[in-house]
Design a protein around this motif. Sequence first.
Motif, PDB file in Angstrom:
ATOM      1  N   GLY A  40       0.834  -1.200   0.000  1.00 44.98           N
ATOM      2  CA  GLY A  40       0.000   0.000   0.000  1.00 44.98           C
ATOM      3  C   GLY A  40       0.866   1.245   0.000  1.00 44.98           C
ATOM      4  O   GLY A  40       1.763   1.395  -0.835  1.00 44.98           O
ATOM      5  N   ASP A  41       0.639   2.106   0.958  1.00 43.87           N
ATOM      6  CA  ASP A  41       1.374   3.366   1.083  1.00 43.87           C
ATOM      7  C   ASP A  41       2.636   3.130   1.908  1.00 43.87           C
ATOM      8  O   ASP A  41       2.741   3.538   3.062  1.00 43.87           O
ATOM      9  CB  ASP A  41       0.459   4.415   1.733  1.00 43.87           C
ATOM     10  N   PHE A  42       3.619   2.462   1.300  1.00 42.72           N
ATOM     11  CA  PHE A  42       4.847   2.047   1.983  1.00 42.72           C
ATOM     12  C   PHE A  42       5.693   3.248   2.393  1.00 42.72           C
ATOM     13  O   PHE A  42       5.920   4.158   1.610  1.00 42.72           O
ATOM     14  CB  PHE A  42       5.648   1.120   1.066  1.00 42.72           C
ATOM     15  N   ASP A  43       6.164   3.245   3.652  1.00 39.41           N
ATOM     16  CA  ASP A  43       7.057   4.287   4.174  1.00 39.41           C
ATOM     17  C   ASP A  43       8.377   3.615   4.558  1.00 39.41           C
ATOM     18  O   ASP A  43       8.435   2.872   5.540  1.00 39.41           O
ATOM     19  CB  ASP A  43       6.422   4.949   5.401  1.00 39.41           C
ATOM     20  N   PRO A  44       9.469   3.842   3.813  1.00 38.10           N
ATOM     21  CA  PRO A  44      10.734   3.141   4.065  1.00 38.10           C
ATOM     22  C   PRO A  44      11.568   3.714   5.206  1.00 38.10           C
ATOM     23  O   PRO A  44      12.668   3.229   5.448  1.00 38.10           O
ATOM     24  CB  PRO A  44      11.475   3.295   2.739  1.00 38.10           C
ATOM     25  N   ALA A  45      11.089   4.713   5.932  1.00 37.74           N
ATOM     26  CA  ALA A  45      11.908   5.373   6.954  1.00 37.74           C
ATOM     27  C   ALA A  45      12.468   4.384   7.981  1.00 37.74           C
ATOM     28  O   ALA A  45      13.636   4.482   8.368  1.00 37.74           O
ATOM     29  CB  ALA A  45      11.095   6.455   7.660  1.00 37.74           C
ATOM     30  N   LEU A  46      11.649   3.431   8.433  1.00 33.20           N
ATOM     31  CA  LEU A  46      12.122   2.466   9.426  1.00 33.20           C
ATOM     32  C   LEU A  46      13.264   1.624   8.879  1.00 33.20           C
ATOM     33  O   LEU A  46      14.168   1.244   9.625  1.00 33.20           O
ATOM     34  CB  LEU A  46      10.964   1.579   9.897  1.00 33.20           C
ATOM     35  N   LEU A  47      13.268   1.364   7.601  1.00 40.83           N
ATOM     36  CA  LEU A  47      14.344   0.586   6.981  1.00 40.83           C
ATOM     37  C   LEU A  47      15.686   1.299   7.172  1.00 40.83           C
ATOM     38  O   LEU A  47      16.698   0.653   7.478  1.00 40.83           O
ATOM     39  CB  LEU A  47      14.048   0.376   5.497  1.00 40.83           C
ATOM     40  N   PHE A  48      15.705   2.605   7.028  1.00 41.68           N
ATOM     41  CA  PHE A  48      16.940   3.371   7.221  1.00 41.68           C
ATOM     42  C   PHE A  48      17.364   3.389   8.683  1.00 41.68           C
ATOM     43  O   PHE A  48      18.554   3.297   8.997  1.00 41.68           O
ATOM     44  CB  PHE A  48      16.780   4.788   6.671  1.00 41.68           C
ATOM     45  N   VAL A  49      16.394   3.495   9.591  1.00 44.05           N
ATOM     46  CA  VAL A  49      16.708   3.461  11.026  1.00 44.05           C
ATOM     47  C   VAL A  49      17.277   2.096  11.398  1.00 44.05           C
ATOM     48  O   VAL A  49      18.296   2.003  12.092  1.00 44.05           O
ATOM     49  CB  VAL A  49      15.454   3.794  11.868  1.00 44.05           C
TER      50      VAL A  49
END
Length: 140
Positions: A40-49
């Motif tokens: 859906g509306d994927f937010d990759p921010a956690l991947l970088f953290v």
Amino acid sequence: MNNARITLAALLSGALFGLGLAVSGMTDPLRILGFLDVFGDFDPALLFVLGGAVLTTLVLFRVVLRRPTPVFAARFQIADLRAIDRPLLLGAALFGVGWGLAGYCPGPVLVGLGVLSAEALWFVPAMIGGMVLHRLLRGH
């Protein structure tokens, strides 16, 4: 070891962890749910953290373990468990379901509780209830 120094080190470590969560936006359950919404509306921010945490650990874990002892303890306490057993799999599944439903895990929810987030106010009692239930069922 001096208990006051250990307590102060734990307090400062927790505060630094909470600050990192807040600065990175990981205290917002909608951001976490966006990361888990891969179709859906994927937010990759956690991947970088997570990537930053893994990189930091890869570099500093070896540096820290070169010390003969930790700064505030008599010895390092590193788990030697290697088995992937039923309790581990059930616990991981339960954690994942709770994380996916609420967008919170224990660290960020405590930061959320500190700012009186409505979600944190219902999640924390449920988390504590789960911890108590675990202790009762496991006999600890």
